[in-house]
Motif scaffolding. Structure first.
Motif, mmCIF file in Angstrom:
data_model
loop_
_atom_site.group_PDB
_atom_site.id
_atom_site.type_symbol
_atom_site.label_atom_id
_atom_site.label_comp_id
_atom_site.label_asym_id
_atom_site.label_seq_id
_atom_site.Cartn_x
_atom_site.Cartn_y
_atom_site.Cartn_z
ATOM 1 N N THR A 115 14.821 3.409 -28.395
ATOM 2 C CA THR A 115 15.052 4.808 -28.017
ATOM 3 C C THR A 115 14.445 5.037 -26.637
ATOM 4 O OG1 THR A 115 15.021 5.571 -30.316
ATOM 5 C CG2 THR A 115 14.582 7.207 -28.612
ATOM 6 N N LEU A 116 15.236 5.585 -25.734
ATOM 7 C CA LEU A 116 14.753 5.821 -24.372
ATOM 8 C C LEU A 116 14.141 7.211 -24.253
ATOM 9 C CD1 LEU A 116 14.603 4.917 -21.350
ATOM 10 C CD2 LEU A 116 16.821 6.050 -21.041
ATOM 11 N N VAL A 117 12.921 7.252 -23.718
ATOM 12 C CA VAL A 117 12.300 8.524 -23.373
ATOM 13 C C VAL A 117 12.785 8.901 -21.972
ATOM 14 C CG1 VAL A 117 10.120 9.774 -23.100
ATOM 15 C CG2 VAL A 117 10.283 7.856 -24.715
ATOM 16 N N ILE A 118 13.131 10.158 -21.766
ATOM 17 C CA ILE A 118 13.593 10.587 -20.440
ATOM 18 C C ILE A 118 12.647 10.023 -19.378
ATOM 19 C CG2 ILE A 118 13.774 12.578 -18.894
ATOM 20 C CD1 ILE A 118 16.161 12.325 -20.706
ATOM 21 N N PRO A 119 13.177 9.243 -18.414
ATOM 22 C CA PRO A 119 12.324 8.544 -17.444
ATOM 23 C C PRO A 119 11.397 9.464 -16.649
ATOM 24 C CG PRO A 119 14.529 7.632 -17.416
ATOM 25 C CD PRO A 119 14.591 8.858 -18.287
ATOM 26 N N TYR A 120 10.237 8.899 -16.334
ATOM 27 C CA TYR A 120 9.236 9.606 -15.536
ATOM 28 C C TYR A 120 9.449 9.242 -14.067
ATOM 29 C CZ TYR A 120 4.628 11.078 -13.796
ATOM 30 O OH TYR A 120 3.613 11.688 -13.099
ATOM 31 N N LEU A 121 9.589 10.246 -13.209
ATOM 32 C CA LEU A 121 9.803 10.014 -11.779
ATOM 33 C C LEU A 121 8.484 10.166 -11.031
ATOM 34 C CD1 LEU A 121 13.150 11.993 -11.250
ATOM 35 C CD2 LEU A 121 12.795 9.684 -12.173
ATOM 36 N N GLU A 122 8.062 9.080 -10.403
ATOM 37 C CA GLU A 122 6.809 9.099 -9.640
ATOM 38 C C GLU A 122 6.946 9.990 -8.402
ATOM 39 O OE1 GLU A 122 4.154 7.658 -10.659
ATOM 40 O OE2 GLU A 122 4.562 5.738 -11.648
ATOM 41 N N VAL A 123 5.826 10.504 -7.925
ATOM 42 C CA VAL A 123 5.815 11.270 -6.679
ATOM 43 C C VAL A 123 5.950 10.297 -5.519
ATOM 44 C CG1 VAL A 123 4.506 12.810 -5.189
ATOM 45 C CG2 VAL A 123 4.395 13.095 -7.672
ATOM 46 N N ASN A 124 6.977 10.499 -4.704
ATOM 47 C CA ASN A 124 7.202 9.621 -3.562
ATOM 48 C C ASN A 124 6.118 9.843 -2.502
ATOM 49 O OD1 ASN A 124 8.391 8.889 -0.813
ATOM 50 N ND2 ASN A 124 9.936 8.046 -2.175
ATOM 51 N N PRO A 125 5.426 8.777 -2.068
ATOM 52 C CA PRO A 125 4.332 8.953 -1.107
ATOM 53 C C PRO A 125 4.795 9.441 0.259
ATOM 54 C CG PRO A 125 4.816 6.617 -1.437
ATOM 55 C CD PRO A 125 5.596 7.360 -2.467
ATOM 56 N N VAL A 126 6.056 9.209 0.592
ATOM 57 C CA VAL A 126 6.579 9.664 1.886
ATOM 58 C C VAL A 126 6.991 11.127 1.814
ATOM 59 C CG1 VAL A 126 8.371 9.332 3.633
ATOM 60 C CG2 VAL A 126 7.321 7.348 2.525
#
Length: 502
Positions: A115-126
């Motif tokens: 089962t896939l958990v809605i993906p976590y999007l990291e904060v882009n450093p740029v």
């Protein structure tokens, strides 16, 4: 052309250069006194003198190439009653790199019956954008589109709620998988991630970008990846509605009444969805020319010693000076097509292709290094150029202001609805749109970077020769189907995996 007309054109070009230099000095910071001047003045003069009246074939839609979208997974077995556990992924990069990671995450969940958990999007450093999946994509549509393929949940059940980004950042955890190789095989996931799922009921994979192979996967997995990319990932309603408004305004340039003009920051001639005028055509230019890209390319963009020093200092600060291109000269980089094209060069390119000064051109861009001074030459060649700021009011842009991922999503949406798309340099946005527009059989110009770099190195080239060389070098680079080769991305080359030859 009579002598008076010639003198007037020369005077306008010289005046333009003076204005451009003034803009450069005003838009540069005190610490970076960079003067931006046209680098191809002879070609620019010819571009400004080009006649109006565009080539009709330029805007002609793609003909049927004998390929059509083919995502039917056939008689796929129904989902098992029980899954092996939960898969979490943490995705870095910009919007389009994360988009590809989401597609791969769905594929991995299918491979592992998880089962896939809605993906976590990291904060882009740029870009420093903290937008989450639900801020960008329509999560209900995503889950519903994939309900027959995998199980997707918004969040973990209470007994697993401890599995968070913060939890994995503080210590080594047995439920984290951080050894996934780039382009890992399905076998690798079965041998290395399945045991974690069986032991703990959850596996958190990080890093995950580019962690699934493009080759040697079952046809149903390949088509599922494309289904996610081209059908399940739909932007949130406020992005699509604003995108529809921008597209309407681009196609109907005489819409705006005088009382509406005050709602837009600059550049009038907005569109009107109620206009009876036949919708016009427009092209999108994706221009990624931010400081990050300019510095990483190690190319010379004509800003003099001050710009070279500023970019060298940035390279040292971000990458400690370790940039592969730094070992080559600017001439070597350009002749190999490894330098991003500047706004001026893109203006010359489009003009040589036959776009005249009446072209409705949408500039898909975030921050351009050098600001308006860098864009001035492009705007001079295409005075009807628009962007998000010119087409949408400050109130309309309020929900996306300062959010790079949402701004990129809007540009992506408008680009997918344009008649022609062209990008100034290869990259994730370019690759994603080339693939998506190929899937939809839409005209997309792919610049031959090596050829263009060599042409711009020739300071004596005439406008006629420039036009002819570009035309000959791009005959088969305007949306024609290119079959994916081994190791190439399925998201850039969807045929033959996700398209059927009919």
């Amino acid at each position: 052309m009579n002598l008076y007309a010639k003198d007037r054109t020369i005077l306008s070009v010289l005046l333009f250069v003076v204005v451009l230099m003034c803009n450069a000095s005003s838009s540069s910071s005190a610490s970076e006194a960079i003067t931006i001047k046209p680098r191809h003045l002879s070609l620019l003069k010819s571009a400004l003198q080009r006649p109006s009246g565009e080539q009709s074939e330029l805007w002609r839609p793609m003909t049927d190439q004998g390929w059509s979208p083919c995502l039917d997974l056939g008689n796929s077995p129904s989902l098992p009653d029980k899954t092996e556990g939960y898969i979490q992924v943490f995705l870095d990069g910009g919007l389009n790199q994360q988009r590809m990671g989401i597609c791969d995450a769905v594929a991995v969940a299918k491979i592992l019956n998880a089962t896939l958990v809605i993906p976590y999007l990291e904060v882009n450093p740029v870009w420093q954008d903290s937008s989450s999946f639900v801020n960008i994509f329509d999560v209900d549509h995503f889950i519903n589109s994939l309900k027959d393929d995998i199980r997707v949940v918004r969040e973990l059940p209470e007994d697993l709620s401890w599995s968070t980004r913060e939890y994995y950042s503080t210590a080594v955890r047995e439920t984290r998988v951080k050894t996934a190789p780039v382009h890992a095989s399905a076998k690798w996931y079965r041998e290395n991630v399945s045991p974690v799922l069986q032991s703990y009921g959850i596996a958190a994979i990080s890093p995950f970008s580019h962690r699934l192979s493009f080759d040697h996967l079952p046809a149903e997995i390949q088509r599922l990846r494309c289904k996610v990319n081209f059908q399940a990932l739909r932007f949130v309603p406020h992005i699509t509605s604003l995108g529809d408004a921008l597209v309407s305004r681009l196609r109907n340039p005489l819409w705006r009444s005088r009382k509406d003009r005050k709602n837009v920051d600059h550049l009038g001639d907005m569109a009107n969805s109620h206009s009876r005028q036949e919708p016009g055509k427009f092209a999108v230019l994706h221009l990624r020319f931010d400081k990050d890209m300019a510095a990483h390319s190690a190319c010379d963009f004509g800003g003099g010693k001050a710009e070279k020093l500023a970019l060298a200092k940035y390279r040292q600060m971000i990458w400690q000076g370790r940039v592969l291109n730094s070992q080559f000269t600017d001439e070597e980089l350009r002749s190999q097509g490894r330098c991003p094209l500047t706004p001026e060069e893109m203006g010359l390119l489009l003009a040589a292709f036959g776009f005249d000064n009446n072209t409705r051109l949408y500039l898909a861009s975030h921050k351009v290094y050098g600001g308006e001074a860098r864009i001035s030459a492009l705007r001079q060649v295409f005075p009807r150029m628009e962007d998000k700021r010119s087409l949408a009011s400050s109130e309309e842009r309020a929900r996306i202001k300062g959010k790079a991922s949402l701004l990129a999503a809007l540009d992506y949406y408008v680009s997918m609805h344009s008649d022609i798309f062209i990008s100034a340099s290869p990259g994730n946005m370019h690759n994603a749109l080339v693939g998506h527009r190929t899937f939809e059989n839409l005209k997309t110009i792919r610049p031959n970077m090596a050829l263009i770099g060599q042409l711009f190195l020739n300071k004596n080239i005439t406008w006629v020769d420039f036009q002819q060389a570009l035309g000959e070098g791009h005959v088969n680079r305007q949306g024609q189907i290119r079959l994916r080769k081994p190791k190439q991305s399925i998201y850039t080359y969807p045929a033959p995996d996700c398209m059927c030859h009919v």
